[in-house]
Design a protein around this motif. Sequence first.
Motif, PDB file in Angstrom:
ATOM      1  N   GLY A  68     -52.280   9.530 -13.046  1.00  0.00           N
ATOM      2  CA  GLY A  68     -51.172   8.621 -13.333  1.00  0.00           C
ATOM      3  C   GLY A  68     -50.893   7.710 -12.167  1.00  0.00           C
ATOM      4  O   GLY A  68     -51.524   7.807 -11.107  1.00  0.00           O
ATOM      5  N   ILE A  70     -48.152   5.563  -9.433  1.00  0.00           N
ATOM      6  CA  ILE A  70     -47.366   5.994  -8.269  1.00  0.00           C
ATOM      7  C   ILE A  70     -46.090   6.735  -8.670  1.00  0.00           C
ATOM      8  O   ILE A  70     -45.741   7.751  -8.049  1.00  0.00           O
ATOM      9  CB  ILE A  70     -47.048   4.766  -7.369  1.00  0.00           C
ATOM     10  CG1 ILE A  70     -46.429   5.198  -6.039  1.00  0.00           C
ATOM     11  CG2 ILE A  70     -46.190   3.732  -8.080  1.00  0.00           C
ATOM     12  CD1 ILE A  70     -46.411   4.080  -5.002  1.00  0.00           C
ATOM     13  N   VAL A 181     -50.777   0.284 -12.062  1.00  0.00           N
ATOM     14  CA  VAL A 181     -50.184  -1.049 -12.058  1.00  0.00           C
ATOM     15  C   VAL A 181     -50.849  -2.029 -13.023  1.00  0.00           C
ATOM     16  O   VAL A 181     -50.175  -2.739 -13.778  1.00  0.00           O
ATOM     17  CB  VAL A 181     -50.172  -1.655 -10.629  1.00  0.00           C
ATOM     18  CG1 VAL A 181     -51.563  -1.756 -10.025  1.00  0.00           C
ATOM     19  CG2 VAL A 181     -49.484  -3.011 -10.608  1.00  0.00           C
ATOM     20  N   ARG A 188     -46.543  -5.062 -19.965  1.00  0.00           N
ATOM     21  CA  ARG A 188     -45.210  -5.638 -19.751  1.00  0.00           C
ATOM     22  C   ARG A 188     -45.224  -7.150 -19.979  1.00  0.00           C
ATOM     23  O   ARG A 188     -44.318  -7.691 -20.590  1.00  0.00           O
ATOM     24  CB  ARG A 188     -44.701  -5.313 -18.336  1.00  0.00           C
ATOM     25  CG  ARG A 188     -43.207  -5.540 -18.179  1.00  0.00           C
ATOM     26  CD  ARG A 188     -42.643  -4.951 -16.904  1.00  0.00           C
ATOM     27  NE  ARG A 188     -42.995  -3.553 -16.772  1.00  0.00           N
ATOM     28  CZ  ARG A 188     -43.413  -3.009 -15.632  1.00  0.00           C
ATOM     29  NH1 ARG A 188     -43.556  -3.753 -14.543  1.00  0.00           N
ATOM     30  NH2 ARG A 188     -43.707  -1.737 -15.571  1.00  0.00           N
ATOM     31  N   ILE A 202     -41.569  -6.632 -11.490  1.00  0.00           N
ATOM     32  CA  ILE A 202     -42.738  -6.017 -10.834  1.00  0.00           C
ATOM     33  C   ILE A 202     -42.199  -4.942  -9.885  1.00  0.00           C
ATOM     34  O   ILE A 202     -41.230  -5.203  -9.156  1.00  0.00           O
ATOM     35  CB  ILE A 202     -43.506  -7.071  -9.998  1.00  0.00           C
ATOM     36  CG1 ILE A 202     -43.759  -8.355 -10.815  1.00  0.00           C
ATOM     37  CG2 ILE A 202     -44.796  -6.487  -9.435  1.00  0.00           C
ATOM     38  CD1 ILE A 202     -44.635  -8.180 -12.015  1.00  0.00           C
ATOM     39  N   ILE A 245     -50.349  -7.158  -4.853  1.00  0.00           N
ATOM     40  CA  ILE A 245     -49.794  -6.869  -6.171  1.00  0.00           C
ATOM     41  C   ILE A 245     -49.177  -8.132  -6.765  1.00  0.00           C
ATOM     42  O   ILE A 245     -49.288  -8.397  -7.967  1.00  0.00           O
ATOM     43  CB  ILE A 245     -48.765  -5.730  -6.066  1.00  0.00           C
ATOM     44  CG1 ILE A 245     -49.477  -4.422  -5.660  1.00  0.00           C
ATOM     45  CG2 ILE A 245     -47.986  -5.554  -7.369  1.00  0.00           C
ATOM     46  CD1 ILE A 245     -50.590  -3.962  -6.569  1.00  0.00           C
ATOM     47  N   PRO A 269     -41.268   2.404  -5.416  1.00  0.00           N
ATOM     48  CA  PRO A 269     -42.041   2.542  -4.157  1.00  0.00           C
ATOM     49  C   PRO A 269     -43.244   1.609  -4.083  1.00  0.00           C
ATOM     50  O   PRO A 269     -43.868   1.312  -5.097  1.00  0.00           O
ATOM     51  CB  PRO A 269     -42.507   4.000  -4.211  1.00  0.00           C
ATOM     52  CG  PRO A 269     -42.565   4.328  -5.666  1.00  0.00           C
ATOM     53  CD  PRO A 269     -41.482   3.524  -6.339  1.00  0.00           C
TER      54      PRO A 269
HETATM   55  C1  LIG Z   1     -55.690   5.225  -8.121  1.00  0.00           C
HETATM   56  C2  LIG Z   1     -54.454   5.473  -7.316  1.00  0.00           C
HETATM   57  O1  LIG Z   1     -53.325   5.143  -8.111  1.00  0.00           O
HETATM   58  C3  LIG Z   1     -52.094   5.573  -7.609  1.00  0.00           C
HETATM   59  O2  LIG Z   1     -51.817   4.942  -6.396  1.00  0.00           O
HETATM   60  P1  LIG Z   1     -51.389   3.405  -6.386  1.00  0.00           P
HETATM   61  O3  LIG Z   1     -52.600   2.575  -6.272  1.00  0.00           O
HETATM   62  O4  LIG Z   1     -50.282   3.181  -5.391  1.00  0.00           O
HETATM   63  O5  LIG Z   1     -50.790   3.301  -7.844  1.00  0.00           O
HETATM   64  P2  LIG Z   1     -50.185   2.259  -8.807  1.00  0.00           P
HETATM   65  O6  LIG Z   1     -51.309   1.553  -9.521  1.00  0.00           O
HETATM   66  O7  LIG Z   1     -49.215   3.011  -9.666  1.00  0.00           O
HETATM   67  O8  LIG Z   1     -49.330   1.237  -7.883  1.00  0.00           O
HETATM   68  C4  LIG Z   1     -49.965   0.292  -7.105  1.00  0.00           C
HETATM   69  C5  LIG Z   1     -48.908  -0.674  -6.590  1.00  0.00           C
HETATM   70  O9  LIG Z   1     -48.484  -1.495  -7.691  1.00  0.00           O
HETATM   71  C6  LIG Z   1     -47.066  -1.587  -7.682  1.00  0.00           C
HETATM   72  N1  LIG Z   1     -46.580  -1.851  -9.044  1.00  0.00           N
HETATM   73  C7  LIG Z   1     -45.958  -2.997  -9.420  1.00  0.00           C
HETATM   74  N2  LIG Z   1     -45.579  -2.943 -10.712  1.00  0.00           N
HETATM   75  C8  LIG Z   1     -46.024  -1.725 -11.170  1.00  0.00           C
HETATM   76  C9  LIG Z   1     -45.929  -1.103 -12.445  1.00  0.00           C
HETATM   77  O10 LIG Z   1     -45.361  -1.631 -13.418  1.00  0.00           O
HETATM   78  N3  LIG Z   1     -46.519   0.139 -12.547  1.00  0.00           N
HETATM   79  C10 LIG Z   1     -47.138   0.744 -11.512  1.00  0.00           C
HETATM   80  N4  LIG Z   1     -47.719   1.952 -11.704  1.00  0.00           N
HETATM   81  N5  LIG Z   1     -47.223   0.188 -10.269  1.00  0.00           N
HETATM   82  C11 LIG Z   1     -46.661  -1.042 -10.114  1.00  0.00           C
HETATM   83  C12 LIG Z   1     -46.641  -0.230  -7.141  1.00  0.00           C
HETATM   84  O11 LIG Z   1     -45.293  -0.314  -6.696  1.00  0.00           O
HETATM   85  C13 LIG Z   1     -47.638  -0.028  -6.028  1.00  0.00           C
HETATM   86  O12 LIG Z   1     -47.249  -0.760  -4.891  1.00  0.00           O
HETATM   87  C14 LIG Z   1     -52.051   7.038  -7.429  1.00  0.00           C
HETATM   88  O13 LIG Z   1     -52.382   7.679  -8.627  1.00  0.00           O
HETATM   89  C15 LIG Z   1     -53.083   7.396  -6.440  1.00  0.00           C
HETATM   90  O14 LIG Z   1     -53.119   8.809  -6.352  1.00  0.00           O
HETATM   91  C16 LIG Z   1     -54.395   6.864  -6.847  1.00  0.00           C
HETATM   92  O15 LIG Z   1     -55.387   7.561  -6.774  1.00  0.00           O
END
Ligand SMILES: C[C@H]1O[C@H](OP(=O)(O)OP(=O)(O)OC[C@H]2O[C@@H](n3cnc4c(=O)[nH]c(N)nc43)[C@H](O)[C@@H]2O)[C@@H](O)[C@@H](O)C1=O
Length: 314
Positions: A68, A70, A181, A188, A202, A245, A269
Motif C-alpha cells: 500500500g 504511505i 500516489v 482523483r 495533493i 510529486i 506525510p
Molecule cells: C513503493 C513505495 O511506496 C510507498 O512509499 P512512497 O513512495 O512514499 O508512497 P506513496 O506513493 O504513497 O507516496 C509518494 C509521495 O506522494 C505523495 N502523495 C501525494 N498525493 C498522494 C495521494 O493521493 N496518495 C498517495 N499514496 N501519496 C500521495 C505522498 O505524500 C508521498 O510524498 C511505501 O509503500 C513504500 O514502502 C514503498 O515501497
Amino acid sequence: MEKNAKIYVAGHRGMVGSAIYRKLIKEGYTNLLTRASSELDLRNQQAVTDFFEAEKPEYVFLAAAKVGGIVANNTYRADFLFENLSIQNNVIHQSYKTGVKKLMFLGSSCIYPKLAPQPLKEEYLLTGLLEETNEPYAIAKISGIKMCDAYRAQYNCNFISVMPTNLYGYNDNYHPQNSHVLPALIRRFHEAKENGLAEVSIWGSGSPLREFLFADDLAEACYFLMQNFNEGGFLNIGTGHDLSIKDLALLVKKIVGFEGALTFDSSKPDGTPRKLMDVSKLHDLGWKHQIELEEGIQLAYQDFLSKQQENSPL
Ligand SMILES: C[C@H]1O[C@H](OP(=O)(O)OP(=O)(O)OC[C@H]2O[C@@H](n3cnc4c(=O)[nH]c(N)nc43)[C@H](O)[C@@H]2O)[C@@H](O)[C@@H](O)C1=O
Ligand SMILES: NC(=O)C1=CN([C@@H]2O[C@H](COP(=O)(O)OP(=O)(O)OC[C@H]3O[C@@H](n4cnc5c(N)ncnc54)[C@H](OP(=O)(O)O)[C@@H]3O)[C@@H](O)[C@H]2O)C=CC1
C-alpha cells in the motif's frame, strides 16, 4: 527455465504478479501454478506446507504481499509487518524444504535509509535510519532479503532478491486512502473532471521526488533476472529518472484532462524526500526499461477507465 517447468506465481492477481504471469504466458510457459488468497492464505503455515508438498513447484516468483501507499503503511503498521513476514517466511522456507530450483523475492525501494546518498546503490542498505512511515514494511522486506541470503549460505538455495522502485500499471490498486500516489492521482483527477470540481488536493508538499516504473517493464526485468542472475544480495530495478510529486500531478492532470487547480494538503506525510535507484548494475547485466512515464500513465489511465466501464472493483 524449461518451457514445461512448474512455475508458481505467488500473488498472480496483483499488479506485479499479473504482469509476471502475462510475461510467462507470452514466452510460452505452459505449466504455471497460481492460487488466489481466498484459496491459499500464505500467512497460514500449515496450508503453505501442504500446498508446496502437494504441488512441488520448480520455480517461484514471490509477488504476494500486503502492499500500500504511505498512509496505508503508516496506519496498518502491525499488519504490514506481520503479514509480510508470515507470507515470505512460509513461502521461502517451504521452497527450501521442497527443493525449489530458484525463487525470486520482490522487495521494495523503501528498504533504504531515509537520507541515504542518491542515487541509491545496493551497498547503502542498513547504513542509516529508515523512513518512519513505512518502517514496518521495510523491516519485513529487509528480512526477506536476509532470509534468501541465509538459505543460500546454509542450504545452497538459489533464492534471489530484487528491489523495484515505485510501480504502476495494469491492475493497480486505486483505493482512495490505501493506494500509491500515481493511481491515487489518476482516480482523483478523473473523478474531479467527471464531477466538475474546481480543485484537486495533493498529499504533502509536492516536493518529494519519486521514480516510477511500469509494471510490465518490471515483469520483463524479473523474467530477465530469473534467467541471468544467480547471486546473493539484491539488485535495484528502476528507470534511473525521477520527478517531483508536483510535476507528477501536473502530468497526470494533463493526461486525464482535468482543468482545475491543485492544492497541497500538509496534514499528509511527505515520506522519504527522494529514493532514486542506481540501476547501473542492472544495466551492466543488459536490461533497461522501455516504457517512459507519460506513455505508461496513458496506458494505466486507459486500464482504469476500462475497469470503470466494466464496473469491476477498483
Ligand atoms: C513503493 C513505495 O511506496 C510507498 O512509499 P512512497 O513512495 O512514499 O508512497 P506513496 O506513493 O504513497 O507516496 C509518494 C509521495 O506522494 C505523495 N502523495 C501525494 N498525493 C498522494 C495521494 O493521493 N496518495 C498517495 N499514496 N501519496 C500521495 C505522498 O505524500 C508521498 O510524498 C511505501 O509503500 C513504500 O514502502 C514503498 O515501497
Ligand atoms: N506497487 C508498488 O509500487 C511496488 C510493489 N512492490 C512489491 O511487488 C510485490 C507485489 O506488489 P503489487 O502487485 O503492487 O501488490 P498488489 O496488492 O497488487 O498484489 C498483491 C498480491 O498479493 C496477494 N496476497 C496478499 N496477501 C496474501 C495472503 N495472505 N495470501 C495469499 N496472497 C496474498 C494478493 O492476492 P489476492 O489478489 O488473491 O488477494 C495480491 O494479488 C510486493 O512484494 C510489493 O512489495 C515493490 C515496489 C513497488
